[in-house]
Design a protein around this motif. Structure first.
Motif, PDB file in Angstrom:
ATOM      1  N   GLU A  39       5.059  -5.675   9.308  1.00 37.50           N
ATOM      2  CA  GLU A  39       5.122  -6.950   9.010  1.00 37.50           C
ATOM      3  C   GLU A  39       6.341  -7.482   8.420  1.00 37.50           C
ATOM      4  O   GLU A  39       6.880  -8.477   8.553  1.00 37.50           O
ATOM      5  CB  GLU A  39       4.092  -7.124   7.866  1.00 37.50           C
ATOM      6  CG  GLU A  39       3.635  -8.502   7.349  1.00 37.50           C
ATOM      7  CD  GLU A  39       3.049  -9.311   8.383  1.00 37.50           C
ATOM      8  OE1 GLU A  39       3.355 -10.248   8.627  1.00 37.50           O
ATOM      9  OE2 GLU A  39       2.110  -8.728   9.106  1.00 37.50           O
ATOM     10  N   ARG A  70       3.107  -2.599   6.424  1.00 38.55           N
ATOM     11  CA  ARG A  70       3.834  -3.113   5.766  1.00 38.55           C
ATOM     12  C   ARG A  70       4.947  -3.356   6.556  1.00 38.55           C
ATOM     13  O   ARG A  70       6.012  -4.443   6.492  1.00 38.55           O
ATOM     14  CB  ARG A  70       4.050  -2.768   4.118  1.00 38.55           C
ATOM     15  CG  ARG A  70       5.009  -3.621   3.656  1.00 38.55           C
ATOM     16  CD  ARG A  70       5.814  -3.034   2.279  1.00 38.55           C
ATOM     17  NE  ARG A  70       5.451  -1.778   1.867  1.00 38.55           N
ATOM     18  CZ  ARG A  70       6.225  -0.606   1.998  1.00 38.55           C
ATOM     19  NH1 ARG A  70       7.467  -0.639   2.745  1.00 38.55           N
ATOM     20  NH2 ARG A  70       5.881   0.363   1.630  1.00 38.55           N
ATOM     21  N   MET A 100       2.013 -13.398  12.421  1.00 39.63           N
ATOM     22  CA  MET A 100       2.385 -12.927  11.295  1.00 39.63           C
ATOM     23  C   MET A 100       3.109 -13.534  10.584  1.00 39.63           C
ATOM     24  O   MET A 100       4.129 -14.141  11.021  1.00 39.63           O
ATOM     25  CB  MET A 100       2.945 -11.312  11.535  1.00 39.63           C
ATOM     26  CG  MET A 100       2.059 -10.290  12.371  1.00 39.63           C
ATOM     27  SD  MET A 100       2.916  -8.839  12.316  1.00 39.63           S
ATOM     28  CE  MET A 100       1.801  -7.835  13.029  1.00 39.63           C
ATOM     29  N   ASN A 101       2.899 -13.557   9.178  1.00 38.64           N
ATOM     30  CA  ASN A 101       3.624 -14.604   8.267  1.00 38.64           C
ATOM     31  C   ASN A 101       3.858 -14.064   6.856  1.00 38.64           C
ATOM     32  O   ASN A 101       3.224 -12.636   6.650  1.00 38.64           O
ATOM     33  CB  ASN A 101       3.352 -15.769   8.223  1.00 38.64           C
ATOM     34  CG  ASN A 101       1.791 -16.182   7.700  1.00 38.64           C
ATOM     35  OD1 ASN A 101       1.352 -15.210   7.155  1.00 38.64           O
ATOM     36  ND2 ASN A 101       0.837 -17.144   8.568  1.00 38.64           N
ATOM     37  N   ALA A 132      -0.666 -10.499   1.480  1.00 40.38           N
ATOM     38  CA  ALA A 132      -2.120  -9.818   1.330  1.00 40.38           C
ATOM     39  C   ALA A 132      -1.719  -7.990   1.602  1.00 40.38           C
ATOM     40  O   ALA A 132      -2.277  -7.423   0.870  1.00 40.38           O
ATOM     41  CB  ALA A 132      -2.668 -10.080   2.566  1.00 40.38           C
ATOM     42  N   LEU A 133      -0.955  -7.621   2.337  1.00 44.36           N
ATOM     43  CA  LEU A 133      -0.636  -6.397   2.624  1.00 44.36           C
ATOM     44  C   LEU A 133      -0.096  -5.565   0.994  1.00 44.36           C
ATOM     45  O   LEU A 133      -0.546  -4.477   0.717  1.00 44.36           O
ATOM     46  CB  LEU A 133       0.345  -6.009   3.442  1.00 44.36           C
ATOM     47  CG  LEU A 133      -0.283  -5.815   4.845  1.00 44.36           C
ATOM     48  CD1 LEU A 133       0.915  -5.670   5.925  1.00 44.36           C
ATOM     49  CD2 LEU A 133      -1.263  -4.647   5.079  1.00 44.36           C
ATOM     50  N   ASN A 135       2.223 -14.822   4.307  1.00 49.98           N
ATOM     51  CA  ASN A 135       0.825 -14.711   3.750  1.00 49.98           C
ATOM     52  C   ASN A 135       0.237 -13.284   3.923  1.00 49.98           C
ATOM     53  O   ASN A 135      -0.279 -12.558   3.276  1.00 49.98           O
ATOM     54  CB  ASN A 135      -0.117 -15.876   4.442  1.00 49.98           C
ATOM     55  CG  ASN A 135       0.096 -17.093   3.539  1.00 49.98           C
ATOM     56  OD1 ASN A 135       0.410 -17.092   2.361  1.00 49.98           O
ATOM     57  ND2 ASN A 135      -0.307 -18.182   4.561  1.00 49.98           N
ATOM     58  N   ASP A 136       0.482 -12.802   5.298  1.00 53.50           N
ATOM     59  CA  ASP A 136       0.044 -11.544   5.767  1.00 53.50           C
ATOM     60  C   ASP A 136       0.621 -10.441   4.921  1.00 53.50           C
ATOM     61  O   ASP A 136       0.193  -9.665   4.233  1.00 53.50           O
ATOM     62  CB  ASP A 136       0.206 -11.346   7.329  1.00 53.50           C
ATOM     63  CG  ASP A 136      -0.644 -12.282   8.073  1.00 53.50           C
ATOM     64  OD1 ASP A 136      -1.738 -12.667   7.672  1.00 53.50           O
ATOM     65  OD2 ASP A 136      -0.069 -12.606   9.197  1.00 53.50           O
TER      66      ASP A 136
END
Length: 168
Positions: A63, A60, A1-2, A8-9, A4-5
């Motif tokens: 993340e 989220r 997970m980073n 996107a969320l 970018n993820d």
């Protein structure tokens, strides 16, 4: 997970907030709150969007916790905290743009919630304004009341906290 993820969320969450806005705007400005004379399925659609929004919020949250560990920052869980502690200027800019857009969406939703809260008063005012014929059927107040309940769920407190907004 980073990051970018997370970004996107946040895009998915923004898209769902746009759907909430469209649905609330439609409901708020249809005669009688979109009841029998309007679009009765809008309330069901709004509830479906809210459920999907809650699921994205949960993802989220996970993340954000993961990203905070990756970036070695305290888990404050606000977007402004992530912006302030982003390791690069690019991520600060990207997350800052998400923060600005989502805050604007949240404030618009709050404004619509206020309009929806005022629906029964507006219906009563319209009824009083027309002495010969009642313009708002008795069901309009119930529909507005139902809509008010759904509208209050449209902007979860956890999202408001994530955006750093004070609770109304």
């Amino acid at each position: 997970m980073n990051a970018n993820d997370l970004s996107a969320l946040l895009w998915r969450e923004r898209a769902l907030l746009d759907q909430v806005l469209l649905n609330l705007e439609t409901k708020a400005f249809l005669p009688h709150g979109g009841g029998e004379s309007g679009h009765p399925l809008l309330g069901e659609q709004l509830m479906d969007i809210i459920v999907r929004l809650r699921l994205v919020e949960l993802a989220r949250s996970v993340e954000v916790s993961s990203l905070a560990k990756e970036w070695k920052i305290p888990e404050d869980h606000t977007l402004s905290h992530l912006v302030a502690h982003a390791p690069t200027g690019v991520w600060a800019q990207i997350l800052g743009e998400h923060l600005a857009a989502m805050t604007a969406q949240a404030l618009r939703i709050r404004g619509l919630q206020k309009s929806i809260e005022d629906l029964p008063q507006r219906a009563a005012h319209l009824t009083r304004g027309n002495h010969k014929k009642r313009m708002a059927p008795p069901r309009a107040a119930a529909t507005a009341s139902d809509l008010k309940v759904v509208a209050t769920q449209a902007l979860p407190g956890t999202l408001q906290e994530f955006l750093g907004l004070s609770m109304p």
